[in-house]
Design a protein around this motif. Structure first.
Motif, short mmCIF file in Angstrom:
data_model
loop_
_atom_site.label_atom_id
_atom_site.label_comp_id
_atom_site.label_asym_id
_atom_site.label_seq_id
_atom_site.Cartn_x
_atom_site.Cartn_y
_atom_site.Cartn_z
N ARG A 106 -16.11 8.09 13.37
CA ARG A 106 -15.53 9.60 13.88
C ARG A 106 -14.68 10.16 12.68
O ARG A 106 -13.95 9.07 12.60
N ARG A 151 -14.63 15.62 14.59
CA ARG A 151 -14.56 14.72 16.28
C ARG A 151 -16.14 14.16 15.85
O ARG A 151 -16.77 13.57 16.69
N LYS A 152 -16.94 14.84 14.90
CA LYS A 152 -17.90 13.94 14.93
C LYS A 152 -18.33 12.73 13.26
O LYS A 152 -17.32 12.81 13.15
N PRO A 153 -19.43 12.50 13.79
CA PRO A 153 -19.62 10.99 12.57
C PRO A 153 -19.07 11.41 11.43
O PRO A 153 -19.99 12.18 10.91
N SER B 232 -19.43 7.30 18.86
CA SER B 232 -18.95 6.92 17.40
C SER B 232 -17.32 6.51 17.70
O SER B 232 -16.75 6.66 16.58
N ARG B 233 -17.55 6.77 18.93
CA ARG B 233 -15.87 6.40 19.17
C ARG B 233 -15.69 4.72 19.11
O ARG B 233 -16.02 4.18 20.30
#
Lengths: 286, 298
Positions: A106, A151-153, B232-233
């Motif tokens: 992220r 918060r997006k990749p 993706s965390r």
């Protein structure tokens, strides 16, 4: 005695206000002088671009500012210290390749690395410092207008969006000096101008000194305070109007150079060995 | 032959089946070893996938094979062979990476090392003249005959490896995603890269003992790659990677116990199924999202 005291005071104040000062500096690598007689002074809250053809030593100057390369001659101070000793107060954005599309991390985590990426051990949940860190990360992401996609990749974001988040990462520790190596390189023209406007705003609002290496001056021209033009083994510092002129550049290159101003204000440099301004100029003829 | 009497086959009663699984010491050992290995592989695998070092990980697993074969030939514990060869392999890989050649030269050098390792392994097995009938298990894994002592060794190795990764988690993460900036901030990027290869070598050596040298990836790559797909965390991703590795290990061991097929087959198939399932699921979710976002036809 009082004279000396006053002089010391002035010097101290200058040291506080001057982020970067180079005096007749020279760098040699492998026996070859990259540039010499380079003088430069950047104050807090000032936006200065480093320009010049490829291979002139723009990135070398950045390395000298960070203390990664020693000076062969002259004097330098960065944030009142010898180069390299105040790097924790510098936000540095290296010349960049984009994150590839498969990077599923992220944006907000990339920004947070700027804050705690060098710390060992794992963060302890529930500590007040964690909430403080999270608030600072959110604040700096808001500052670069990246809240919507943070918060997006990061691999799925556009070059401009990635660049904003990386600037946020460089800013998150409240640096006094921001060093950006070709941050506009992979961006289209509107995005180059938008990021330059953002850097200018941060520079003023946060009172940060900014050194930005650029290839093309036109998208950023209206936002700059001063430019340093490196060519022919040395450099000239001054306002964009002073430096990007037929006279100054001809002297620098030791060859006849003509600077033309298009009707829309774009600068076109003609006759230089390698012309970084051409692509702005081409548009002005459309 | 009391043990033979205890084995009743699958009764389809979950409680008695579970009781059966824990009835034999060898099975308890296998489950313990599998659990330890899965946690370790889940954590290091997540970083390996992040660092795009899957090829290096694969090479370490191939290097594990001659290690085990050489140990068998010399009459030494197989685990010693796994750990010493993987450790040496990690040093070699770090040397290749440290020479700062181009990426293609680096992968070619790693590939050559891999071929040499396989050839050596085959030589050692041949020298053993077939007495080493464990070639299959060296390559494809077994859960039979894991001793309590081995479990103890695995636990010590896993605790060391996971502790190292946890302590270095943030600098390692920083160095993995953004090496230039990390270096400028004083993170010892080269040292971390070297240390990570050593930890990866330990993980591969430990995992090899359950899944065999060739199927290490079932636990080291597939769960981690699935976790990267799912989230993706970072912290959640590591937790998911461990959870998937644990799930496929436990289920694989149970299935292998009740059937004639080897554990390596089950663990690989299960983790592959999870991976494919997640990719297909994400593809469908994405298609739906695109349809929802598409402008309505005029």
């Amino acid at each position: 005695m009082s004279q000396a005291g006053t002089a010391a005071d002035i010097e101290a104040r200058n040291a506080k206000e001057t982020a970067v000062a180079f005096e007749r500096a020279a760098v040699r690598m492998g026996g070859r002088t990259i540039w010499s007689d380079l003088s430069l002074s950047v104050a807090r809250g000032e936006f200065v671009a480093i320009l010049g053809p490829n291979g002139a030593g723009k990135s070398t100057l950045i390395k000298a500012v960070l203390g990664l390369l020693p000076l062969a001659d002259g004097r330098a101070s960065v944030l009142g210290r010898p180069p390299g000793e105040a790097n924790d107060r510098i936000g540095y954005l290296p010349q960049r390749r984009n994150f590839d599309a498969g990077t599923r991390i992220r944006g907000v985590d990339i920004v947070k690395l700027g804050l705690d990426g060098a710390r060992w051990g794992i963060p302890i949940p529930g500590l007040p410092s964690r909430a403080r860190d999270a608030a600072r990360v959110a604040e700096v992401i808001e500052l670069v207008d990246a809240t919507v996609y943070a918060r997006k990749p990061i691999g799925e974001l556009s070059g401009g969006e990635q660049q904003r988040l990386l600037i946020a990462q460089a800013l998150v520790r409240r640096p006094e000096l921001l060093v950006l190596d070709e941050p506009l390189d992979s961006l289209d023209l509107p995005n180059q101008a938008a990021v330059a406007a953002l850097v200018r705003r941060i520079c003023r609002e946060e009172n940060v000194a900014v050194l930005l290496v650029a290839h093309d001056i036109n998208p950023i021209l209206s936002y700059l305070d001063r430019v340093v033009y490196i060519a022919g083994g040395t450099a000239v510092e001054g306002s964009p109007e002073q430096v990007i002129s037929s006279e100054t550049l001809s002297r620098l290159y030791g060859a006849p150079i003509e600077v033309l101003r298009a009707s829309d204000g774009r600068l076109v440099v003609v006759g230089q060995p390698e012309a970084p301004f051409v692509h702005g100029g081409r548009h002005s003829h459309d | 032959m009391i043990e033979a009497a205890l084995f009743q086959g699958l009764s389809w009663n979950p409680i008695t089946d579970l009781q059966q699984l824990f009835a034999f010491q060898f099975m308890v050992n296998a489950l313990e070893a599998g659990t330890i290995v899965a946690v370790m592989a889940g954590v290091t695998g997540w970083f390996m996938v992040l660092r795009k070092q899957t090829f290096a990980g694969h090479t370490l697993s191939v290097i594990a094979f001659p290690g085990a074969a050489a140990a068998g030939l010399a009459g030494l514990p197989v685990a010693l062979g796994y750990f010493s060869f993987c450790g040496l392999g990690a040093l070699a890989l770090a040397g290749i990476a440290g020479s700062r050649r181009s990426l293609s030269a680096e992968s070619a050098a790693i590939g050559s090392l891999q071929a040499l390792a396989l050839g050596l392994g085959f030589l050692f097995v041949s020298l053993y003249h077939g007495v080493l009938n464990g070639l299959d298990s060296l390559l494809f894994g077994t859960f039979l005959g894991i001793t309590s002592r081995q479990v103890g060794v695995l636990l010590a190795v896993a605790v060391t490896a996971v502790t190292l990764v946890v302590v270095a988690a943030r600098p390692l993460f920083f160095a993995s995603v953004d090496a230039d900036v990390a270096r400028a901030r004083g993170v010892p990027v080269a040292l971390l890269g070297f240390g990570f290869l050593l930890v990866l070598g330990l993980s591969v050596a430990a995992t090899s003992q359950i899944t065999g040298a060739l199927l290490v990836f079932a636990l080291l790559v597939t769960p981690a790659a699935t976790a990267h797909q799912l989230t993706s965390r970072a912290v959640l991703g590591i937790a998911l990677s461990v959870a998937i590795a644990l799930g496929v290990t436990w289920l694989g061991l149970a299935l292998a116990y009740f059937s004639v097929y080897p554990v390596g087959f089950y663990v690989t198939s299960l983790s592959f199924a999870v991976y494919v399932g997640v990719r297909v699921g994400r593809f469908i979710a994405r298609r739906r999202q695109d349809v929802a976002l598409a402008p309505e036809p005029a």
